[in-house]
Design a protein around this motif. Sequence first.
Motif, PDB file in Angstrom:
ATOM      1  N   ASP A 116      35.303  18.597  36.403  1.00 56.40           N
ATOM      2  CA  ASP A 116      35.112  17.402  37.283  1.00 56.40           C
ATOM      3  C   ASP A 116      34.191  17.796  38.347  1.00 56.40           C
ATOM      4  O   ASP A 116      34.919  18.500  39.322  1.00 56.40           O
ATOM      5  N   SER A 119      30.149  14.813  41.565  1.00 63.33           N
ATOM      6  CA  SER A 119      30.699  13.761  41.878  1.00 63.33           C
ATOM      7  C   SER A 119      30.245  13.333  43.266  1.00 63.33           C
ATOM      8  O   SER A 119      31.337  12.608  44.106  1.00 63.33           O
ATOM      9  N   PRO A 120      28.954  12.864  43.546  1.00 62.86           N
ATOM     10  CA  PRO A 120      28.537  12.157  44.893  1.00 62.86           C
ATOM     11  C   PRO A 120      28.795  10.861  45.098  1.00 62.86           C
ATOM     12  O   PRO A 120      29.310  10.203  43.958  1.00 62.86           O
ATOM     13  N   ASN A 121      29.070  10.081  46.192  1.00 62.10           N
ATOM     14  CA  ASN A 121      29.417   8.834  46.151  1.00 62.10           C
ATOM     15  C   ASN A 121      27.983   8.090  46.476  1.00 62.10           C
ATOM     16  O   ASN A 121      26.979   8.537  47.090  1.00 62.10           O
ATOM     17  N   HIS A 156      31.979  12.755  38.151  1.00 65.13           N
ATOM     18  CA  HIS A 156      32.794  11.571  38.572  1.00 65.13           C
ATOM     19  C   HIS A 156      32.350  10.752  39.738  1.00 65.13           C
ATOM     20  O   HIS A 156      32.917  10.990  40.848  1.00 65.13           O
ATOM     21  N   GLY A 158      31.162   8.417  42.788  1.00 66.42           N
ATOM     22  CA  GLY A 158      32.156   7.748  43.623  1.00 66.42           C
ATOM     23  C   GLY A 158      31.113   6.316  43.581  1.00 66.42           C
ATOM     24  O   GLY A 158      30.399   6.024  44.475  1.00 66.42           O
ATOM     25  N   GLU A 266      34.119   6.476  39.090  1.00 68.89           N
ATOM     26  CA  GLU A 266      35.196   5.605  39.134  1.00 68.89           C
ATOM     27  C   GLU A 266      35.250   4.397  38.714  1.00 68.89           C
ATOM     28  O   GLU A 266      36.311   3.957  37.985  1.00 68.89           O
ATOM     29  N   TYR A 318      41.218   5.011  45.087  1.00 65.21           N
ATOM     30  CA  TYR A 318      40.729   6.428  44.868  1.00 65.21           C
ATOM     31  C   TYR A 318      41.978   7.039  43.879  1.00 65.21           C
ATOM     32  O   TYR A 318      41.580   7.736  42.764  1.00 65.21           O
ATOM     33  N   ASP A 322      42.099   8.124  39.826  1.00 73.41           N
ATOM     34  CA  ASP A 322      42.394   9.450  39.362  1.00 73.41           C
ATOM     35  C   ASP A 322      43.586   9.560  38.301  1.00 73.41           C
ATOM     36  O   ASP A 322      43.366  10.261  37.354  1.00 73.41           O
ATOM     37  N   TYR A 340      39.187  20.480  39.167  1.00 72.52           N
ATOM     38  CA  TYR A 340      38.409  19.356  39.859  1.00 72.52           C
ATOM     39  C   TYR A 340      37.715  20.462  41.055  1.00 72.52           C
ATOM     40  O   TYR A 340      38.393  21.157  41.747  1.00 72.52           O
ATOM     41  N   THR A 342      36.033  20.161  44.463  1.00 75.05           N
ATOM     42  CA  THR A 342      35.751  19.455  45.568  1.00 75.05           C
ATOM     43  C   THR A 342      36.167  20.213  46.761  1.00 75.05           C
ATOM     44  O   THR A 342      36.770  21.201  46.695  1.00 75.05           O
ATOM     45  N   GLN A 346      40.415  17.656  50.044  1.00 77.26           N
ATOM     46  CA  GLN A 346      41.093  16.581  49.023  1.00 77.26           C
ATOM     47  C   GLN A 346      42.418  17.301  48.449  1.00 77.26           C
ATOM     48  O   GLN A 346      42.934  17.216  47.572  1.00 77.26           O
ATOM     49  N   HIS A 349      45.279  14.831  48.484  1.00 77.56           N
ATOM     50  CA  HIS A 349      45.152  13.860  47.419  1.00 77.56           C
ATOM     51  C   HIS A 349      45.238  14.624  45.973  1.00 77.56           C
ATOM     52  O   HIS A 349      46.238  13.991  45.338  1.00 77.56           O
ATOM     53  N   PHE A 350      45.006  15.791  45.791  1.00 75.34           N
ATOM     54  CA  PHE A 350      45.166  16.255  44.322  1.00 75.34           C
ATOM     55  C   PHE A 350      46.537  16.590  44.207  1.00 75.34           C
ATOM     56  O   PHE A 350      47.283  16.509  43.012  1.00 75.34           O
TER      57      PHE A 350
HETATM   58  N1  ARG Z   1      33.409  11.163  44.971  1.00 74.59           N
HETATM   59  C1  ARG Z   1      34.263  12.104  45.602  1.00 74.59           C
HETATM   60  C2  ARG Z   1      33.765  12.632  46.962  1.00 74.59           C
HETATM   61  O1  ARG Z   1      32.692  12.542  47.174  1.00 74.59           O
HETATM   62  C3  ARG Z   1      34.545  13.333  44.878  1.00 74.59           C
HETATM   63  C4  ARG Z   1      35.166  13.131  43.655  1.00 74.59           C
HETATM   64  C5  ARG Z   1      35.949  14.324  42.990  1.00 74.59           C
HETATM   65  N2  ARG Z   1      36.630  14.086  41.797  1.00 74.59           N
HETATM   66  C6  ARG Z   1      37.740  13.029  41.291  1.00 74.59           C
HETATM   67  N3  ARG Z   1      38.190  12.915  40.240  1.00 74.59           N
HETATM   68  N4  ARG Z   1      38.665  12.710  42.588  1.00 74.59           N
HETATM   69  O2  ARG Z   1      34.720  12.930  47.805  1.00 74.59           O
END
Ligand code: ARG
Length: 573
Positions: A116, A119-121, A156, A158, A266, A318, A322, A340, A342, A346, A349-350
């Motif tokens: 994973d 994964s940009p927003n 992934h 955002g 997401e 979020y 996940d 993952y 990142t 985070q 979170h993980f």
């Molecule tokens: N979109 C998230 C960000 O920009 C990262 C996602 C990482 N992957 C996940 N499965 N949460 O911070």
Amino acid sequence: MIPDLFLDLLRAAAHSIVPDVEVDPLIPCANPLHGDYQWNFAFRMAKPLKANPRALAERLLPLLDHPAIVEKSVAGPGFINLKLADSWLYEQAQRQANDPAFGTSPTGAGKTVVIDFSSPNVAKRMHIGHMRSTHIGHALCGLHRAAGWTVVGDNHIGDWGTQFGKLIVAYHLWLDRAAYDEDPIGELERIYVHFGNEVELKPDSSDEKRAEATALMDRARAETLKLQQGDAENTRLWKEFLKVSMAEFEQVYTRMGVTFDVVLGESAYAGQMEQMVQGLIDAGLAEESQGALIIRFTEPELKDHPMMVRKKDGAANYATTDLACIRYRQDRWNPAKILYVTDMRQQLHFQQVFAVARRWDLRPELIHAWFGMLVLPEGAMSTRKGNVIRLVDLLDEAVRRARAVVDQKSPDLPEEERAKIAEAVGVSAVRYADLAQHPQTNITFDWDRMLSLEGNTAPYLLYSHARCASLLARAGSAADLTKLRTKHTLERELLLAVMRTPEAVQAALRSVRPNLLCDHLFDLANRFNHFYHDFPVLTGGEDREARLALVELSRRALRFGLERLGLTVLDRM
Ligand code: ARG
């Protein structure tokens, strides 16, 4: 790869002393004068066995009987040093050269890994803050594939958070239509930043400002909820924003040479939220707290950090996404592990998500491959402060600098080829500068270091590869690997470095650190360049064929390693 070819022998020797004990693999000798590989088993086991390490090593030594081992000795506090037969090395080298995985042990055969990454927003341009996940994730895909894993690289995106409520409100209030038609992502970014400024409160903000900010936030939450409940107009806007963003991301990925096996944002999991949250309640994992639904932990590091899985207004978040995503991945690919990639922010979170997944009997091994922050010399980068360096601008600058060097070094190449080389070198330079760092350190962004053409950099390695290729091209006919011989120590050590390339791939995989492969390739290139400097190849007389074979092996090892990291390798520069 060499160490694995001796595992059976080492196991047999070790097990004759301690049944079923785990065996250390061979590692390169700390001092090459003492041998090629060393075995530290006796040293490690002396303590638990209450034995003298040297005596233990002496007992093991006669058991290490193998046609490839020509010298063996006990050294220091119980290390066993081994020297390998040249003829055996030549044979193995040919075998590695003819293997598409260059001899990398297929430790992932029959297994799937989901990576994973990137994964940009949505609704913002890609900036240098998106670079590390993209580079590291892409390299991890290449490394896993080399070791026989079936890889699912998943972007992934955002595309389903509260940012959409904000964007929808901003769109209705402040959108400049003409600007949007001209540069859609630029205008979305502008209004999004504007929203952030409007709701940002300072200690001296007036009551009026505070009330306005609260109203805006309430409105944004309401729009998000409307979207999540399927409102037609908001869904239409959301799709439009998504399209604009994806077009922008695609451009950058094409430029970077990065591809994904799937792009499941997401939003792909939105439909599973309700059922999932119900599942958490039924399993007795989630509980009500002040209108929201939360999960409490007993793990010491998490006990003060409950995780919210449904907000007061009923919206999933979020973390919920996940969790649903792990279940989905398990059902679809049955992966042995999910990585993952990142940044370090985070980690909590993980930890929370993984803790719930464990209690929920989700099977895959879950790994957060976090990396350190990329900061600007003046501090954090923020779209709002306007000090963001866009990824395309960084790549353009890298290519521009590479072009200047190519023009100077190879003025005779046709214009089109020079442009192609500059693009490959520039983009590779940025990628390699990123990968060559220990991922878990913070990096202060520095144009010069990022784009440097000397030292442990992509241009140096790519030039070394091209040097091999050009030597081989000038030789006139293909190198004959059966002619491989190494007369001098420098040649033999170069050969060993070539053959250790898959060991570096495995080390990088094991520790989730692509930089270990970078270090190896830099060492390999240095050794090759010394060899090239000290020994004539084309005019090498009776050694010509043997040396050409060594050049060919060096070329293949460099190519193999650099391509695993995601670099574009060239034959001519
Ligand atoms: N979109 C998230 C960000 O920009 C990262 C996602 C990482 N992957 C996940 N499965 N949460 O911070």
